[in-house]
Design a protein around this motif. Structure first.
Motif, PDB file in Angstrom:
ATOM      1  N   PHE A   1      45.446  40.204  29.218  1.00 19.38           N
ATOM      2  CA  PHE A   1      44.187  40.715  28.703  1.00 19.38           C
ATOM      3  C   PHE A   1      44.339  41.231  27.275  1.00 19.38           C
ATOM      4  O   PHE A   1      43.474  41.019  26.418  1.00 19.38           O
TER       5      PHE A   1
ATOM      6  N   ARG B   1      40.212  39.222  26.901  1.00 25.45           N
ATOM      7  CA  ARG B   1      39.574  38.471  27.986  1.00 25.45           C
ATOM      8  C   ARG B   1      40.490  38.509  29.207  1.00 25.45           C
ATOM      9  O   ARG B   1      41.711  38.354  29.078  1.00 25.45           O
ATOM     10  N   ALA B   2      39.889  38.682  30.367  1.00 27.07           N
ATOM     11  CA  ALA B   2      40.671  38.740  31.602  1.00 27.07           C
ATOM     12  C   ALA B   2      40.785  37.386  32.290  1.00 27.07           C
ATOM     13  O   ALA B   2      41.455  37.275  33.320  1.00 27.07           O
ATOM     14  N   ASP B   3      40.157  36.354  31.741  1.00 28.48           N
ATOM     15  CA  ASP B   3      40.092  35.053  32.422  1.00 28.48           C
ATOM     16  C   ASP B   3      41.090  34.036  31.879  1.00 28.48           C
ATOM     17  O   ASP B   3      40.952  32.841  32.109  1.00 28.48           O
TER      18      ASP B   3
ATOM     19  N   ASN C   1      42.607  48.451  40.027  1.00 27.35           N
ATOM     20  CA  ASN C   1      42.211  47.848  38.758  1.00 27.35           C
ATOM     21  C   ASN C   1      41.756  48.959  37.815  1.00 27.35           C
ATOM     22  O   ASN C   1      40.569  49.235  37.672  1.00 27.35           O
TER      23      ASN C   1
ATOM     24  N   GLY D   1      39.412  48.073  34.769  1.00 22.09           N
ATOM     25  CA  GLY D   1      37.966  48.030  35.013  1.00 22.09           C
ATOM     26  C   GLY D   1      37.261  46.766  34.582  1.00 22.09           C
ATOM     27  O   GLY D   1      36.039  46.751  34.444  1.00 22.09           O
ATOM     28  N   VAL D   2      38.010  45.673  34.368  1.00 17.37           N
ATOM     29  CA  VAL D   2      37.396  44.399  34.005  1.00 17.37           C
ATOM     30  C   VAL D   2      37.792  43.342  35.032  1.00 17.37           C
ATOM     31  O   VAL D   2      38.696  43.544  35.839  1.00 17.37           O
ATOM     32  N   SER D   3      37.094  42.212  34.996  1.00 18.48           N
ATOM     33  CA  SER D   3      37.334  41.166  35.982  1.00 18.48           C
ATOM     34  C   SER D   3      37.473  39.807  35.302  1.00 18.48           C
ATOM     35  O   SER D   3      36.763  39.518  34.325  1.00 18.48           O
TER      36      SER D   3
ATOM     37  N   PHE E   1      34.015  37.710  35.252  1.00 21.04           N
ATOM     38  CA  PHE E   1      32.841  37.940  34.407  1.00 21.04           C
ATOM     39  C   PHE E   1      32.323  36.589  33.924  1.00 21.04           C
ATOM     40  O   PHE E   1      33.075  35.772  33.388  1.00 21.04           O
TER      41      PHE E   1
ATOM     42  N   CYS F   1      45.241  47.787  30.905  1.00 19.99           N
ATOM     43  CA  CYS F   1      45.008  46.625  30.055  1.00 19.99           C
ATOM     44  C   CYS F   1      46.081  46.458  28.980  1.00 19.99           C
ATOM     45  O   CYS F   1      46.320  45.347  28.516  1.00 19.99           O
TER      46      CYS F   1
ATOM     47  N   PRO G   1      44.339  40.277  37.474  1.00 16.73           N
ATOM     48  CA  PRO G   1      43.348  39.203  37.279  1.00 16.73           C
ATOM     49  C   PRO G   1      43.722  37.918  38.014  1.00 16.73           C
ATOM     50  O   PRO G   1      42.848  37.224  38.554  1.00 16.73           O
TER      51      PRO G   1
END
Length: 271
Positions: A82, A87-89, A132, A135-137, A140, A183, A210
């Motif tokens: 991240f 970006r977490a993806d 987590n 706090g992000v996924s 999204f 993160c 993630p």
């Protein structure tokens, strides 16, 4: 995402004789696990659309396909974090590609700081759950009802039981605990460490969560292991650095390689 994954999987399938059943993502300092792959077919991430371009020392940038203990595997040397892009993806397409190739089980590894003074540098920790804290996924922006992923037993109970049994048989000390995702790229403050101790955390790190979320959306069984490289901020007088992480990870890599090789041998026998 899934159409792109299918295309990338087709590219890979043209280069390997046997599709992998198990995928491994290697954390910092774990190149020894990739070296255990027999007759590897190595594909640089740069040749694979959607695969990450690691920028962190200790993370390679290649997919190694072959066998460990006779079991067809796909070993990812390097992951997206991240903190590299916000970006977490970054691992979504790579994991979807592994699923499209035929992988049914994902084993994640990482380097982590321990929140427990009884589990110090050089030890291994089996992850049973996570928090987590970032706090992000990675989901999204993903559409459809599949994004509402059930994370109860995200870390497969049967896989965890088998890994613990293998560690006991090999006399490898193996802790078990809750991994807390921050993160990064900065390390945590002592106050943050105290907070997550209160919340029930046992180790902290900057990856893995993630990937677990995406893998569960894809229907992959997940197991995850941390190599403890340091005591977390405020629990030791030693300064925390990435260089220290790499040194400690190298020391634990032999145990990790033995444990994973023996577990994969059991998996290949019908686990």
């Amino acid at each position: 995402m899934f159409e792109e994954a299918a295309a990338t999987a087709a590219m890979i399938r043209d280069r390997v004789a046997t599709p992998p059943r198990v995928a491994l993502v290697l954390g910092s300092g774990l190149g020894a696990v990739a070296e255990a792959v027999v007759d590897p077919q190595i594909i640089p991430y740069g040749d694979l659309p959607g695969f990450p371009r690691p920028s962190v020392a200790g993370h390679g940038g290649s997919l190694s396909l072959g066998k460990i203990a006779g079991l067809p595997v796909a070993v990812l040397q390097g992951r997206a974090h991240f903190y590299e892009s916000g970006r977490a993806d970054g691992m979504n397409l790579a994991l979807a590609t592994l699923k499209a190739l035929g992988c049914e089980h994902l084993i994640l590894t990482n380097a982590a700081g321990s929140l427990r003074e009884d589990v110090g540098p050089g030890r291994l920790m089996l992850i049973r759950d996570h928090i987590n804290f970032a706090g992000v996924s990675p989901l999204f922006g993903v559409g459809g009802n599949e994004r509402f992923v059930d994370l109860v037993d995200a870390y497969d109970p049967d896989a965890r039981a088998r890994i613990k049994a293998v560690a006991e048989r090999l006399s490898i000390p193996l802790a078990e605990g809750v991994y807390v995702w921050f993160c990064g790229p900065h390390f945590e403050t002592p106050a943050e460490i105290k907070a997550v101790q209160i919340l029930g955390g046992d180790a902290v790190g900057m990856s893995t969560v993630p990937e677990v979320i995406v893998a569960r959306m894809l229907g992959l069984r997940v197991a995850a292991l941390s190599m403890i490289t340091n005591l977390a901020a405020g629990l030791s007088d030693q300064a925390i650095s990435h260089e220290q992480t790499m040194r400690s990870a190298t020391g634990a890599a032999a145990d990790m390689t033995r444990l994973l090789t023996a577990y994969l041998e059991e998996f290949g026998d019908g686990a």
